[in-house]
Design a protein around this motif. Structure first.
Motif, PDB file in Angstrom:
ATOM      1  N   LEU A   1     -78.298 -67.971  46.165  1.00 19.56           N
ATOM      2  CA  LEU A   1     -77.594 -67.882  47.446  1.00 19.56           C
ATOM      3  C   LEU A   1     -78.548 -67.459  48.561  1.00 19.56           C
ATOM      4  O   LEU A   1     -78.451 -67.950  49.698  1.00 19.56           O
ATOM      5  CB  LEU A   1     -76.428 -66.906  47.336  1.00 19.56           C
TER       6      LEU A   1
ATOM      7  N   TRP B   1     -71.422 -69.681  51.714  1.00 22.98           N
ATOM      8  CA  TRP B   1     -71.583 -69.175  50.343  1.00 22.98           C
ATOM      9  C   TRP B   1     -70.556 -68.087  50.004  1.00 22.98           C
ATOM     10  O   TRP B   1     -70.693 -67.404  48.994  1.00 22.98           O
ATOM     11  CB  TRP B   1     -72.993 -68.633  50.134  1.00 22.98           C
TER      12      TRP B   1
ATOM     13  N   TRP C   1     -68.880 -68.945  46.624  1.00 22.24           N
ATOM     14  CA  TRP C   1     -69.880 -68.931  45.561  1.00 22.24           C
ATOM     15  C   TRP C   1     -70.352 -67.511  45.274  1.00 22.24           C
ATOM     16  O   TRP C   1     -70.618 -67.159  44.114  1.00 22.24           O
ATOM     17  CB  TRP C   1     -71.060 -69.831  45.931  1.00 22.24           C
ATOM     18  N   ALA C   2     -70.455 -66.693  46.304  1.00 23.16           N
ATOM     19  CA  ALA C   2     -70.836 -65.293  46.089  1.00 23.16           C
ATOM     20  C   ALA C   2     -69.774 -64.566  45.279  1.00 23.16           C
ATOM     21  O   ALA C   2     -70.085 -63.784  44.369  1.00 23.16           O
ATOM     22  CB  ALA C   2     -71.056 -64.595  47.428  1.00 23.16           C
TER      23      ALA C   2
ATOM     24  N   PRO D   1     -72.590 -74.517  49.542  1.00 21.53           N
ATOM     25  CA  PRO D   1     -72.813 -73.210  50.188  1.00 21.53           C
ATOM     26  C   PRO D   1     -73.729 -73.242  51.418  1.00 21.53           C
ATOM     27  O   PRO D   1     -73.980 -72.196  51.998  1.00 21.53           O
ATOM     28  CB  PRO D   1     -73.452 -72.397  49.067  1.00 21.53           C
TER      29      PRO D   1
END
Length: 494
Positions: A34, A265, A268-269, A397
């Motif tokens: 990320l 992101w 996704w984080a 992201p």
């Protein structure tokens, strides 16, 4: 004496989370990935948006914010070349961590690598002004700092750091849930998803299909969201396998958001960090090809134990205000309580926009912009809706900062400094600015005039799409910025 020693050994065995090696691998490599995306997004966009000749130049910002008190490498000097050096350094360190090279050394090596990413990116965020004012920026900073203390393959993962990462996921999810319950009535009457997929900042390729689902399913979406954000996070602290099941529910709900939108992101984080609650035993039970204890790790050195305990105490003490914020009637959303951007408050979409208003930017080569036969051509953005036939793209992201701020314009005001600077750059055919766009209708030439028009957008129904091939239906509302041009002296005038 022996009993005291035995007690210390037992405490140390609790400190070592030997059943969470898979979680550590996902946390370290995923967080580094990320950061890689964040630095790549920055090196590609920052100079045009915030550089020496950007829309909101950092040098001018620093002149006004010398005493801002936030740490940054650019505090006394900014240049585009220094910014690029910071980004490429961050990209290089991120790649090494994704590969896993620093993790093969002593625990201080990945610690220094992640702390370097944290400080380099914090230096960018602290001068990024409105273009870096999103919640996922501080989320990435807090995640990078906390993950830095997960150690290396030479030591077992520390239990306290895993708990702190679970605490981060709890604040992220529960904070978002509380913001919604305290926010617009659409979250309480279960109608929020009637609008969200259509009006979210940057729709993805599946957003229209999600919007066209039957309304009862949209109500199920809202109920599922409330459960995932207000109930499930508490089970992250439960014994296994309940904690892993809770993490799995969060991961699935976040994947739904990944598939139906573009939130940089953020999702996704949340997915990566949720793995802090997933044990090796559960992973092996679900995926037998993943071995148990695939990195046993040696015993934890005393010096590393001391470092981790110190950091744990620091982050726990810093958790006081974020904890109070979760239960406050004046709950803050995406806020930092200290200059280091650690242990923050999170939350998103306390209210849902009911209509989608888009600002469409156009230019013309005509002498008279108000002539009846004038020919206006539309600039195309990479992510935000414009062309009614174009399928929205999946960008997350990766973060398109200009496109995101374009969504906020109708909600605030088009009369923002950065937007007029953007129009000025278009009139000058500034190449750095044009590279932020998908389409320049003038192929690098300077238009005589530009304007910004406000349109009401909605997703086309299935019947409308079959008839016209258009994914959006739009209606002109008004001229948000009437035609403007450059006058002698390079000033923007109407």
């Amino acid at each position: 004496m022996k009993s005291a020693y035995r007690g210390i050994v037992e405490w140390l065995s609790w400190f070592d989370a030997r059943d969470y090696e898979f979680a550590r691998q996902v946390l370290q490599r995923g967080t580094a990935a990320l950061y890689l995306v964040a630095f790549l997004s920055t090196v590609n966009q920052f100079p045009a948006l915030l550089g020496e000749r950007g829309l909101l130049p950092v040098p001018a910002f620093l002149e006004m914010a010398r005493r801002m008190g936030r740490p940054t490498l650019f505090r006394w000097r900014y240049s585009d070349s220094l910014l690029r050096a910071v980004c490429w350094t961050g990209i290089g360190v991120s790649v090494l961590l994704v590969i896993g090279l620093p993790q093969m050394g002593p625990p201080w090596l990945p610690m220094l690598a992640f702390l370097a990413l944290w400080f380099l990116y914090m230096s960018i965020v602290n001068v990024g002004q409105t273009f870096y004012g999103f919640g996922w920026e501080i989320l990435l900073l807090e995640a990078g700092f906390t993950v830095a203390f997960l150690g290396s393959d030479q030591t077992p993962p520390p239990t306290t750091i895993l708990i702190l990462i679970v605490w981060l996921v709890f604040r992220l999810e529960f904070g978002a849930g509380m913001i919604k319950i305290r926010g617009g009535h659409e979250w309480r009457d279960l109608t929020a998803m009637f609008y969200h997929h259509e009006t979210q900042p940057m729709p993805g390729p599946l957003s229209r299909q999600a919007h066209l689902l039957p309304r009862p399913l949209h109500k199920v979406e809202v109920v599922g969201n409330h459960g995932a954000q207000l109930v499930v996070p508490f089970f992250l602290f439960a014994p296994q396998p309940l904690a892993s099941i809770a993490a799995g529910i969060i991961i699935v709900t976040q994947l739904w958001l990944v598939g139906t939108g573009n939130f940089a992101w953020l999702n996704w984080a949340a997915i990566v960090l949720a793995f802090a609650a997933v044990s090796d035993s559960v992973v092996h039970a679900v995926f037998p090809f993943i071995p148990l204890n695939w990195h046993e790790g040696a015993d934890t050195p005393v010096w590393w134990l001391a470092v981790v305990v110190l950091v744990t105490v620091l982050l726990l003490v810093s958790s006081y205000r974020p904890l109070l914020n979760l239960f406050s009637r004046q709950q803050l959303m995406n806020a930092s309580f200290n200059r280091w951007r650690l242990v923050n408050a999170y939350g998103a979409f306390g209210t849902v926009t009911k209509q989608r208003i888009e600002i469409v930017v156009e230019g013309t080569m005509d002498e008279d912009p108000r002539a009846p036969d004038e020919r206006w051509l539309e600039y195309g953005f990479k992510g935000k809706p414009g062309d009614v036939r174009r399928l929205p793209r999946q960008w997350a992201p990766y973060h398109l900062r200009l496109d995101w701020l374009m969504w906020f314009l109708p909600l605030r005001t088009v009369h923002e400094d950065w937007f007029y600077a953007f129009l000025d750059k278009l009139l000058k055919a500034d190449q750095a600015t044009l590279r932020l766009l998908r389409k320049d209708p003038f192929d690098g030439e300077r238009p005589r005039w530009v304007r910004a028009r406000s349109y009401l957008y909605r997703f086309a129904s299935r019947d409308e799409f079959r008839r016209t091939g258009e994914r959006w239906v739009r209606v002109l509302l008004y001229d948000a910025v009437p035609p403007v041009q450059l006058k002698p002296g390079r000033r923007l005038t109407g």
